[in-house]
Design a protein around this motif. Structure first.
Motif, PDB file in Angstrom:
ATOM      1  N   UNK A  22       0.882  -1.235  -0.013  1.00  0.00           N
ATOM      2  CA  UNK A  22      -0.086  -0.126   0.120  1.00  0.00           C
ATOM      3  C   UNK A  22       0.949   1.490   0.047  1.00  0.00           C
ATOM      4  N   UNK A  23       0.895   1.956  -0.863  1.00  0.00           N
ATOM      5  CA  UNK A  23       1.709   3.377  -1.172  1.00  0.00           C
ATOM      6  C   UNK A  23       0.889   4.469  -0.759  1.00  0.00           C
ATOM      7  N   UNK A  24       1.260   5.304   0.306  1.00  0.00           N
ATOM      8  CA  UNK A  24       0.346   6.368   0.738  1.00  0.00           C
ATOM      9  C   UNK A  24       1.170   7.645   0.393  1.00  0.00           C
ATOM     10  N   UNK A  25       0.456   8.472  -0.291  1.00  0.00           N
ATOM     11  CA  UNK A  25       0.977   9.711  -0.944  1.00  0.00           C
ATOM     12  C   UNK A  25       0.380  10.961  -0.358  1.00  0.00           C
ATOM     13  N   UNK A  26       1.068  11.925   0.224  1.00  0.00           N
ATOM     14  CA  UNK A  26       0.496  12.859   0.777  1.00  0.00           C
ATOM     15  C   UNK A  26       0.239  14.185   0.013  1.00  0.00           C
ATOM     16  N   UNK A  27      -0.576  15.050   0.699  1.00  0.00           N
ATOM     17  CA  UNK A  27      -0.855  16.316  -0.365  1.00  0.00           C
ATOM     18  C   UNK A  27       0.092  17.369  -0.251  1.00  0.00           C
ATOM     19  N   UNK A  28      -0.296  18.624  -0.853  1.00  0.00           N
ATOM     20  CA  UNK A  28       0.530  19.761  -0.859  1.00  0.00           C
ATOM     21  C   UNK A  28       0.835  20.374   0.501  1.00  0.00           C
ATOM     22  N   UNK A  29       1.743  20.639   0.922  1.00  0.00           N
ATOM     23  CA  UNK A  29       2.361  21.240   2.298  1.00  0.00           C
ATOM     24  C   UNK A  29       2.349  20.100   3.360  1.00  0.00           C
ATOM     25  N   UNK A  30       1.957  18.931   2.797  1.00  0.00           N
ATOM     26  CA  UNK A  30       2.101  17.769   3.888  1.00  0.00           C
ATOM     27  C   UNK A  30       3.293  17.119   3.855  1.00  0.00           C
ATOM     28  N   UNK A  31       3.620  15.915   4.457  1.00  0.00           N
ATOM     29  CA  UNK A  31       4.688  15.059   4.339  1.00  0.00           C
ATOM     30  C   UNK A  31       4.258  13.878   4.895  1.00  0.00           C
ATOM     31  N   UNK A  32       4.874  12.732   4.784  1.00  0.00           N
ATOM     32  CA  UNK A  32       4.467  11.454   5.351  1.00  0.00           C
ATOM     33  C   UNK A  32       4.095  11.262   6.699  1.00  0.00           C
ATOM     34  N   UNK A  33       4.406  12.295   7.414  1.00  0.00           N
ATOM     35  CA  UNK A  33       3.841  12.079   8.859  1.00  0.00           C
ATOM     36  C   UNK A  33       2.368  12.371   8.922  1.00  0.00           C
ATOM     37  N   UNK A  34       1.814  12.757   7.768  1.00  0.00           N
ATOM     38  CA  UNK A  34       0.410  12.943   7.786  1.00  0.00           C
ATOM     39  C   UNK A  34      -0.232  11.387   8.009  1.00  0.00           C
ATOM     40  N   UNK A  35       0.333  10.483   7.640  1.00  0.00           N
ATOM     41  CA  UNK A  35      -0.005   9.060   7.845  1.00  0.00           C
ATOM     42  C   UNK A  35       0.189   8.364   9.080  1.00  0.00           C
ATOM     43  N   UNK A  36       0.754   9.068   9.812  1.00  0.00           N
ATOM     44  CA  UNK A  36       1.279   8.334  11.449  1.00  0.00           C
ATOM     45  C   UNK A  36       0.130   7.493  11.862  1.00  0.00           C
ATOM     46  N   UNK A  37      -0.920   7.873  11.886  1.00  0.00           N
ATOM     47  CA  UNK A  37      -2.199   7.167  12.787  1.00  0.00           C
ATOM     48  C   UNK A  37      -2.473   6.192  11.835  1.00  0.00           C
ATOM     49  N   UNK A  38      -2.006   5.859  10.537  1.00  0.00           N
ATOM     50  CA  UNK A  38      -2.711   5.069   9.748  1.00  0.00           C
ATOM     51  C   UNK A  38      -1.807   3.862   9.766  1.00  0.00           C
ATOM     52  N   UNK A  39      -0.513   3.951   9.832  1.00  0.00           N
ATOM     53  CA  UNK A  39       0.228   2.911   9.618  1.00  0.00           C
ATOM     54  C   UNK A  39       0.296   1.692  10.490  1.00  0.00           C
ATOM     55  N   UNK A  40       0.012   1.793  11.658  1.00  0.00           N
ATOM     56  CA  UNK A  40      -0.107   0.585  12.644  1.00  0.00           C
ATOM     57  C   UNK A  40      -1.325  -0.201  12.214  1.00  0.00           C
ATOM     58  N   UNK A  41      -2.642   0.470  11.980  1.00  0.00           N
ATOM     59  CA  UNK A  41      -3.755  -0.155  11.719  1.00  0.00           C
ATOM     60  C   UNK A  41      -3.667  -1.036  10.401  1.00  0.00           C
ATOM     61  N   UNK A  42      -3.188  -0.027   9.313  1.00  0.00           N
ATOM     62  CA  UNK A  42      -3.058  -0.582   7.900  1.00  0.00           C
ATOM     63  C   UNK A  42      -2.041  -1.535   7.566  1.00  0.00           C
ATOM     64  N   UNK A  43      -0.803  -1.620   8.528  1.00  0.00           N
ATOM     65  CA  UNK A  43       0.288  -2.409   8.196  1.00  0.00           C
ATOM     66  C   UNK A  43       0.129  -3.935   8.947  1.00  0.00           C
ATOM     67  N   UNK A  44      -0.965  -4.114   9.793  1.00  0.00           N
ATOM     68  CA  UNK A  44      -1.095  -5.360  10.369  1.00  0.00           C
ATOM     69  C   UNK A  44      -1.326  -6.619   9.551  1.00  0.00           C
ATOM     70  N   UNK A  45      -1.810  -6.236   8.039  1.00  0.00           N
ATOM     71  CA  UNK A  45      -2.024  -7.339   7.407  1.00  0.00           C
ATOM     72  C   UNK A  45      -1.603  -6.710   5.811  1.00  0.00           C
ATOM     73  N   UNK A  46      -0.692  -5.604   5.767  1.00  0.00           N
ATOM     74  CA  UNK A  46      -0.362  -5.206   4.368  1.00  0.00           C
ATOM     75  C   UNK A  46       1.275  -4.554   4.824  1.00  0.00           C
ATOM     76  N   UNK A  47       1.827  -4.474   3.610  1.00  0.00           N
ATOM     77  CA  UNK A  47       3.027  -3.692   3.540  1.00  0.00           C
ATOM     78  C   UNK A  47       2.869  -2.067   3.156  1.00  0.00           C
ATOM     79  N   UNK A  48       2.980  -1.488   4.099  1.00  0.00           N
ATOM     80  CA  UNK A  48       2.840   0.096   3.857  1.00  0.00           C
ATOM     81  C   UNK A  48       3.811   0.875   3.570  1.00  0.00           C
ATOM     82  N   UNK A  49       3.872   1.606   2.655  1.00  0.00           N
ATOM     83  CA  UNK A  49       4.991   2.608   2.210  1.00  0.00           C
ATOM     84  C   UNK A  49       4.565   4.163   2.173  1.00  0.00           C
ATOM     85  N   UNK A  50       5.234   4.712   2.955  1.00  0.00           N
ATOM     86  CA  UNK A  50       5.052   6.159   2.747  1.00  0.00           C
ATOM     87  C   UNK A  50       6.023   6.890   2.152  1.00  0.00           C
TER      88      UNK A  50
END
Length: 260
Positions: A22-50
């Motif tokens: 799963x590749x998570x792409x942030x928006x304008x003026x954001x960075x990969x930290x925007x996904x911090x609350x999502x990495x743990x639940x999404x990576x339980x059964x997937x490989x998460x790349x930010x």
């Protein structure tokens, strides 16, 4: 945090978990930290790349125009480094434009696509004028532009409730260098219309919108998915669904990934 090189530019990314990529792409003026609350639940059964996109977070600027295609090639450089051939892409706002550019450039590498508070259409004449105004404004007063831009992304009803979160987003955004802001605005202004991808691509797709999004015209954006197999999800809030509707969004993404 890991790094790779793309055209002599340092690209920062993270890689967590095992399973479907799963590749998570942030928006304008954001960075990969925007996904911090999502990495743990999404990576339980997937490989998460930010990934920190060009000029954002810990990724360097690559020039004075960061096109959506250049960003897509940078994303592909990360996936090549990780030896990932196919992935599901989730793009927030500008990240959605980059996910679409990636889908056009690397169609065989896409397993699924989620546009989060994003659109497949190009900027119209009025929007292009507004981008030029934004470039002028940010050159005049970087801090003022960023502070105003961030607050305006949330629905009015959430601005008081999410005061702390909005402040945190501002702090992250203010770390974005002036060159990166201008280069991204220039890149978004010239991006191609990719609405055809919503109609003709074979993989599962989902569009997630906020009904009171101050940035995207809700009714206009809806038209893009008429007569398509794109799953539509509507939240009652603004442009920042990952913050305004965090729990519901996490569940919706997990359900979508499960079906692919």
């Amino acid at each position: 945090m890991k790094n790779t090189q793309f055209k002599n530019t340092n690209i920062a990314f993270t890689d967590t978990g095992k399973g479907t990529a799963i590749v998570l792409l942030h928006g304008f003026l954001e960075n990969q930290n925007m996904w911090d609350n999502y990495i743990a639940p999404l990576s339980k059964k997937n490989r998460v790349i930010t990934i920190d996109l060009l000029g954002h977070g810990a990724t360097e600027c690559m020039g004075y125009v960061h096109s959506m295609e250049d960003n897509a090639d940078a994303v592909q450089a990360v996936l090549s480094e990780l030896r990932i051939r196919k992935a599901i892409f989730v793009g927030h706002s500008m990240g959605g434009y980059i996910a679409l550019a990636f889908a056009e450039l690397y169609p065989d590498n896409v397993k699924g696509l989620v546009l989060l508070n994003s659109t497949a259409t190009a900027d119209g004449a009025e929007k292009k004028i507004n981008r030029d105004r934004a470039i002028k404004a940010v050159k005049q007063n970087h801090t003022s532009f960023v502070s105003l831009a961030i607050a305006n992304l949330f629905s009015e009803s959430n601005r008081e409730r999410l005061k702390t979160e909005i402040e945190n987003v501002k702090i992250e955004a203010l770390n974005t260098p002036l060159q990166a802001i201008v280069a991204s605005l220039e890149g978004m202004k010239i991006r191609a219309d990719r609405e055809v991808l919503l109609h003709l691509t074979p993989y599962p797709k989902m569009l997630i919108l906020g009904e009171k999004d101050p940035v995207l015209q809700y009714q206009d954006t809806l038209k893009q998915v008429e007569d398509t197999d794109v799953k539509l999800v509507t939240f009652p809030d603004g442009h920042m669904s990952h913050i305004e509707n965090q729990e519901e969004l996490t569940e919706i993404l997990l359900q979508f990934f499960k079906k692919i």
